[in-house]
Motif scaffolding. Sequence first.
Motif, PDB file in Angstrom:
ATOM      1  N   LEU A  34      36.872  35.995  31.374  1.00  5.95           N
ATOM      2  CA  LEU A  34      35.950  35.568  31.149  1.00  5.95           C
ATOM      3  C   LEU A  34      35.470  33.709  32.041  1.00  5.95           C
ATOM      4  O   LEU A  34      34.463  33.883  31.978  1.00  5.95           O
ATOM      5  N   GLN A  35      36.609  33.099  31.346  1.00  4.52           N
ATOM      6  CA  GLN A  35      36.042  31.758  32.618  1.00  4.52           C
ATOM      7  C   GLN A  35      36.067  32.601  33.960  1.00  4.52           C
ATOM      8  O   GLN A  35      35.149  31.158  35.027  1.00  4.52           O
ATOM      9  N   LYS A  36      36.640  33.031  34.289  1.00  4.37           N
ATOM     10  CA  LYS A  36      36.524  33.329  35.726  1.00  4.37           C
ATOM     11  C   LYS A  36      34.997  34.369  36.515  1.00  4.37           C
ATOM     12  O   LYS A  36      34.959  34.278  37.513  1.00  4.37           O
ATOM     13  N   TYR A  37      34.892  34.883  35.156  1.00  8.32           N
ATOM     14  CA  TYR A  37      32.910  35.899  35.458  1.00  8.32           C
ATOM     15  C   TYR A  37      32.246  35.156  34.987  1.00  8.32           C
ATOM     16  O   TYR A  37      30.891  34.828  36.298  1.00  8.32           O
ATOM     17  N   ARG A  38      32.482  33.500  34.829  1.00 14.41           N
ATOM     18  CA  ARG A  38      31.513  32.819  34.866  1.00 14.41           C
ATOM     19  C   ARG A  38      31.224  32.246  35.930  1.00 14.41           C
ATOM     20  O   ARG A  38      30.398  31.394  36.132  1.00 14.41           O
ATOM     21  N   LYS A  39      32.646  31.512  36.764  1.00 21.98           N
ATOM     22  CA  LYS A  39      32.124  31.384  37.568  1.00 21.98           C
ATOM     23  C   LYS A  39      31.864  31.713  39.368  1.00 21.98           C
ATOM     24  O   LYS A  39      31.453  31.528  40.083  1.00 21.98           O
ATOM     25  N   VAL A  40      32.833  33.493  39.335  1.00 24.36           N
ATOM     26  CA  VAL A  40      32.219  33.856  40.284  1.00 24.36           C
ATOM     27  C   VAL A  40      31.206  35.680  39.835  1.00 24.36           C
ATOM     28  O   VAL A  40      31.231  36.505  40.514  1.00 24.36           O
ATOM     29  N   GLY A  41      31.697  35.405  38.831  1.00 25.41           N
ATOM     30  CA  GLY A  41      30.535  36.819  38.606  1.00 25.41           C
ATOM     31  C   GLY A  41      31.311  38.321  38.663  1.00 25.41           C
ATOM     32  O   GLY A  41      33.206  37.588  38.096  1.00 25.41           O
ATOM     33  N   ILE A  42      31.048  39.106  38.360  1.00 24.30           N
ATOM     34  CA  ILE A  42      31.885  40.367  38.763  1.00 24.30           C
ATOM     35  C   ILE A  42      33.459  40.230  39.864  1.00 24.30           C
ATOM     36  O   ILE A  42      34.128  41.724  39.684  1.00 24.30           O
ATOM     37  N   GLN A  43      33.239  39.744  40.652  1.00 29.78           N
ATOM     38  CA  GLN A  43      34.430  39.293  41.338  1.00 29.78           C
ATOM     39  C   GLN A  43      36.003  38.466  41.149  1.00 29.78           C
ATOM     40  O   GLN A  43      36.535  38.654  41.586  1.00 29.78           O
ATOM     41  N   PHE A  44      35.468  38.681  39.691  1.00 30.39           N
ATOM     42  CA  PHE A  44      37.354  38.015  38.840  1.00 30.39           C
ATOM     43  C   PHE A  44      37.796  39.079  38.919  1.00 30.39           C
ATOM     44  O   PHE A  44      39.439  39.114  38.797  1.00 30.39           O
ATOM     45  N   VAL A  45      37.726  40.838  39.286  1.00 30.14           N
ATOM     46  CA  VAL A  45      38.393  41.759  39.116  1.00 30.14           C
ATOM     47  C   VAL A  45      39.776  41.463  40.662  1.00 30.14           C
ATOM     48  O   VAL A  45      40.657  42.040  40.189  1.00 30.14           O
TER      49      VAL A  45
END
Length: 473
Positions: A34-45
């Motif tokens: 969730l933290q990474k999603y809020r920073k880079v969007g869907i590229q967190f995967v």
Amino acid sequence: MTVDVIAKVAEGKISLANASKLLNKSKRTVERYLQKYRKVGIQFVIHGNTGHEPTNKTSSAVKQQVKTLIRDKYFDLNLIHLGEMLESNEQIVVRRETLRKWAHEIHHVKRSKRRRKRVHKHRERMEAPGLLLQMDGSNHRWFGNNKSCLIAVIDDSTSDIHAQFFKSETTDGCLKVMRSVIEKHGLFKALYVDRAGIFGGPKRCNFSQMQRACDELGIEIIFANSPQGKGRIERAFDTLQDRLIPELRLNGITDMVSANSYLQHVFIPQFWRRNIMVKARQGTSEFTPLSPEVNFDNICITKEYRKIRNDHTFSYGNQFYFIDSPIKHSIAHQKIEIRKANHDRFDAYFAGRKLAISLVSEPTKPSMEEIEIQKKLDVLALADKLGNVSEASRVSGISRDTIYRHRRLLQQGGIDALKRQETPNLRHKNRTDEELEKLVIDFSLRNPHLGQAQVSRQLKQNYSAEISPAGVR
């Protein structure tokens, strides 16, 4: 699915606990997503190492070097053996799975034969060394271009092996290998072999020199009904063919002496006894120390028997021998024992005593050529005795020209000059013409179903060739 769940958690539609259950991840991992999603969007995967080479990746130069070595030098090695040889000879350390992948890329993977097999009952190893040894021979191109035979003996309990190369699987070779085992460890209890004639199978009417030697030593011979029965020695030959042949080739060994030296001093001590041998279930050995009274020179040899004739002679090797040893009583019609240690000489024994023998030289009949030469020499001697060639010609019935010619040949070339001189390509005056002979042969080969009378008749009708049926034959 991961992106949809994390997006709904960010929108407040799904709780962290439910997202953890849906993704089968811990609550801490979901919070990190969730933290990474809020920073880079869907590229967190996308993983952070994507697009980067691993730190432990083998260089392309080493990969190409290994592939070249596999093609040119180590083409007949299995993967485990290949890894060992690369490490010892080339100082290249590569994991087995990496080697397998590289070998698959160049289609150089040594595969085992896959065939449907019968299920055989598993037999446990013997409990102690010396209880059972298995012996067999393997004819193969072990070194060089010619086939040779590796005769080997393996202990069923520990897989300790004794082997030696010979030109073929012979009785002398089997006796030599068995003798080396006994001299090193002692007498063993039983020998497990196949039903070959060397070991006393049906081809030898259940008798052989190996069987006789084992009986004298107190060793029991057990015959296997199938190759799987003595599977330990059969699998040992598979391993030897898989590993020993490439090593002999890499060391440039092409002769039997060097191959035996490498086998005894390098391969068996450094590889077999370190990697293949196992520990017996019992620590005590069943090998029996050899008695000082046992003389191998009288046991591990070839023994044959001949019947003594009335004049104390016997035949062996198409020759007659006379017994020179002083004997008080006649031993006619008794059996004399022939002990043969090698192919050149033999000794004769009777009742455990070595006998002195001598070769009986029997007169041989002269050949027709020798008789003819002697007749010529007799006529020449008669002419010299009478001092008159004409008188010698009248008495012997041979012309004077012939006597003079024989005397001249004897003076020029000696006795050998009196031999009948064969004139090459000289046809007899009564022989059929060469063209007619060729015609008869060609016609007979084209018509093999015709008899000699029919061939004679048809040659006369079709080719106007006059030849009798006897001439055709």
